[in-house]
Design an enzyme around this catalytic site. Structure first.
Site, mmCIF file in Angstrom:
data_model
loop_
_atom_site.group_PDB
_atom_site.id
_atom_site.type_symbol
_atom_site.label_atom_id
_atom_site.label_comp_id
_atom_site.label_asym_id
_atom_site.label_seq_id
_atom_site.Cartn_x
_atom_site.Cartn_y
_atom_site.Cartn_z
ATOM 1 N N ASP A 186 0.833 -1.202 0.000
ATOM 2 C CA ASP A 186 0.000 0.000 0.000
ATOM 3 C C ASP A 186 0.867 1.252 0.000
ATOM 4 O O ASP A 186 2.091 1.187 0.003
ATOM 5 C CB ASP A 186 -0.989 -0.007 1.170
ATOM 6 C CG ASP A 186 -0.304 0.048 2.536
ATOM 7 O OD1 ASP A 186 0.799 0.618 2.637
ATOM 8 O OD2 ASP A 186 -0.894 -0.460 3.507
ATOM 9 N N LYS A 237 -3.828 2.781 -0.697
ATOM 10 C CA LYS A 237 -5.015 3.511 -0.236
ATOM 11 C C LYS A 237 -4.538 4.679 0.613
ATOM 12 O O LYS A 237 -3.718 4.537 1.503
ATOM 13 C CB LYS A 237 -5.924 2.612 0.606
ATOM 14 C CG LYS A 237 -6.484 1.433 -0.157
ATOM 15 C CD LYS A 237 -7.432 0.638 0.703
ATOM 16 C CE LYS A 237 -6.711 -0.044 1.834
ATOM 17 N NZ LYS A 237 -7.613 -0.806 2.708
ATOM 18 N N MET A 286 -5.202 8.991 11.209
ATOM 19 C CA MET A 286 -6.048 9.174 10.022
ATOM 20 C C MET A 286 -7.217 10.126 10.250
ATOM 21 O O MET A 286 -8.358 9.808 9.924
ATOM 22 C CB MET A 286 -6.576 7.809 9.542
ATOM 23 C CG MET A 286 -5.485 6.825 9.186
ATOM 24 S SD MET A 286 -6.125 5.236 8.621
ATOM 25 C CE MET A 286 -6.928 4.631 10.100
#
Length: 523
Positions: free
Chosen positions: A53, A75, A190
């Site tokens: 990723d 992602k 995040m």
């Protein structure tokens, strides 16, 4: 006939046309490749397929074997190269084709990494899997910013939560009221797009507005940036500084410790982006040294080591190596290739005979020591001319070399200095061409694209071939970027290419190059 195997506690049914494969859900750590586990690196180095990723360190892609298939499924925020359901299906498909698959995930696969969903899909499909934990940025990010998540003077617990939830959820499971009321440190992953909203909500639920807070972007890497403030002021400071994802946010009195415990951002090369152009196999030593000094390292191999054109002649020279009085090695590559061939024929290092050994540079000497061999002659200046001079200066110690037989183990494009110099002293010299250098055409980690986009402060060159092939790439040379040369031959090549080095190593080895870079940076 279909059968069954037991893998990690799972009964896996194999169809007649199905081979046994396995998926390793591997935590790649927070960004610094040095923080991956030993088990993790072993798996990457033996992977048949890497599924990775956007948060994985690109350098790790260089560790994989040449034959390894690399699949990007990155992602980040709202940009998905592949939806999660398709990633799950891909892992199942690859394993069912008998592949050893390493699913490389940033941080830890089970800490907001959706590794649990991937494991469920593998289990449901009857595919064997293992989970290899990684260091989460929830702990490593604050640590690299000088912030301990627990401290006896401040707190004895911490809470980790995500500010980015699945948009398909009907109801939020994020209990901001409970988080605001919780004691100790709070770490958010995040959540940069919702930072202001979350901070306001926490304050509304009783979080003291003046509680210290910090945001750390690209934690544990040379790109790390830290902004500190309070729960009330942090969103505005982050916006002003231009911090974005990926970032870690820390809330709590422990943030005050940053003033005393900030160690990473004080390292001498912190904030410098340095390009390493050595071969993919050799880059690690220089990269590691620079990274430990705080630099952001961009590995951009410009050459690769290949077998010599005349393999038969090379093999014959190795077979008869024991008949020579002297073996001369001018590079670690020559040592490695020579002994790979040597041990394909002989089983005992003593079969090398009674030859004395000469080498150029501590790197070559160190490689010889790996095979239990000591060096009899090494020049003070680690260049071919220095070796010839060393033989002249050592006549009283070693005697005349006239009529002595030498086998010079070299690369295909090596200069003739050693051959001509020893022959002029009456030696009988045979050449053993052990390898050749070729341009590296694969940009596995995407370093060239990063260099085009963001440039660099320093580009290091450890041989003429790295310099020649770097400039053949046609990459734009950034304003203010400095070339760093390991030795005089490389320096002359850079001058011929129109890029005289601003940084030159006094000692012509990796240590000397690193010292020269430190000096050039005023450290």
């Amino acid at each position: 006939m279909a059968g069954f195997v037991i893998a990690r506690g799972l009964f896996v049914r194999l169809n007649d046309n199905m081979q046994q494969g396995i998926v390793y859900l591997l935590g790649a750590g927070p960004g610094d490749p040095g923080l991956i586990t030993v088990r993790g690196r072993e798996l990457v180095e033996t992977a048949e397929v890497l599924v990775y990723d956007a948060l994985s360190s690109a350098e790790m892609l260089n560790w994989a074997p040449v034959f390894c298939e690399r699949i990007f499924v990155g992602k980040r925020a709202s940009r998905h190269a592949l939806p999660q359901e398709e990633i799950n299906a891909l892992l199942v498909k690859l394993a069912r084709h008998g592949k050893k698959v390493v699913r490389l995930k940033g941080g830890d696969p089970y800490v907001f990494g959706r590794g649990g969903e991937e494991a469920e899909a593998l289990n449901a499909a009857g595919v064997a899997f293992e989970v290899v934990p990684g260091i989460t940025s929830a702990i490593a990010g604050p640590a690299y910013a000088g912030i301990p998540v627990t401290h006896r003077r401040h707190c004895t617990q911490f809470t980790v939560f995500t500010g980015h939830e699945d948009v398909n959820k009907k109801e939020s499971s994020l209990d901001l009221k409970g988080i605001a009321e919780a004691q100790g440190t709070k770490v958010m992953l995040m959540g940069m797009q919702k930072l202001e909203e979350i901070c306001k909500a926490l304050i509304g639920y009783g979080q003291t507005p003046s509680t210290p807070a910090a945001a750390i972007q690209w934690a544990t890497t040379g790109r790390q940036r830290t902004v500190a403030g309070t729960v009330e002021t942090l969103p505005g400071k982050v916006l002003k500084a231009g911090l974005g994802a990926p970032s870690v946010v820390v809330i709590g009195d422990v943030v005050e410790e940053r003033v005393h415990l900030d160690w990473f951002e004080r390292l001498p090369l912190f904030g410098k982006r340095i390009v390493v152009t050595r071969t993919r196999a050799q880059a690690g030593e220089l990269s590691s040294r620079l990274r430990r000094l705080g630099a952001e390292v961009l590995e951009m191999p410009t050459i690769r080591i290949a077998p010599p054109t005349d393999k038969r002649e090379f093999a014959e020279a190795v077979v008869h190596a024991h008949t020579y009085d002297w073996l001369v090695f001018s590079s670690p590559n020559g040592v490695e290739r020579f002994f790979q061939a040597f041990f394909a024929v002989y089983k005992d290092i003593r079969s090398i005979g009674g030859a004395r050994i000469a080498a150029i540079g501590p790197g070559t000497e160190a490689k010889l020591r790996e095979y239990g061999l000591a060096v009899d002659i090494m020049p003070k200046k680690y260049v071919a001319e220095g070796l010839v001079k060393a033989f002249k200066d050592a006549r009283e110690e070693i005697g005349t070399i006239e009529h002595s037989t030498f086998l010079w183990v070299r690369g295909e494009d090596a200069r003739r200095v050693i051959y001509d110099g020893l022959m002029s002293m009456g030696a009988i010299v045979d050449e053993c061409v052990a390898y050749k250098t070729e341009p590296e055409t694969d940009d596995v980690a995407g370093a060239q694209a990063v260099f085009r986009e963001t440039g660099a402060d320093i580009v290091t060159f450890t041989s003429s071939s790295t310099a020649e092939n770097f400039f053949k790439l046609g990459l734009p040379w950034p304003a203010g970027c400095k070339a760093a040369s390991i030795g005089p031959v490389t320096t002359d090549t850079l001058k011929e290419l129109g890029h005289p080095p601003a940084i030159k190593a006094r000692e012509h080895d990796i240590n000397g190059l690193v010292e020269a870079i430190l000096k050039a940076c005023g450290k």
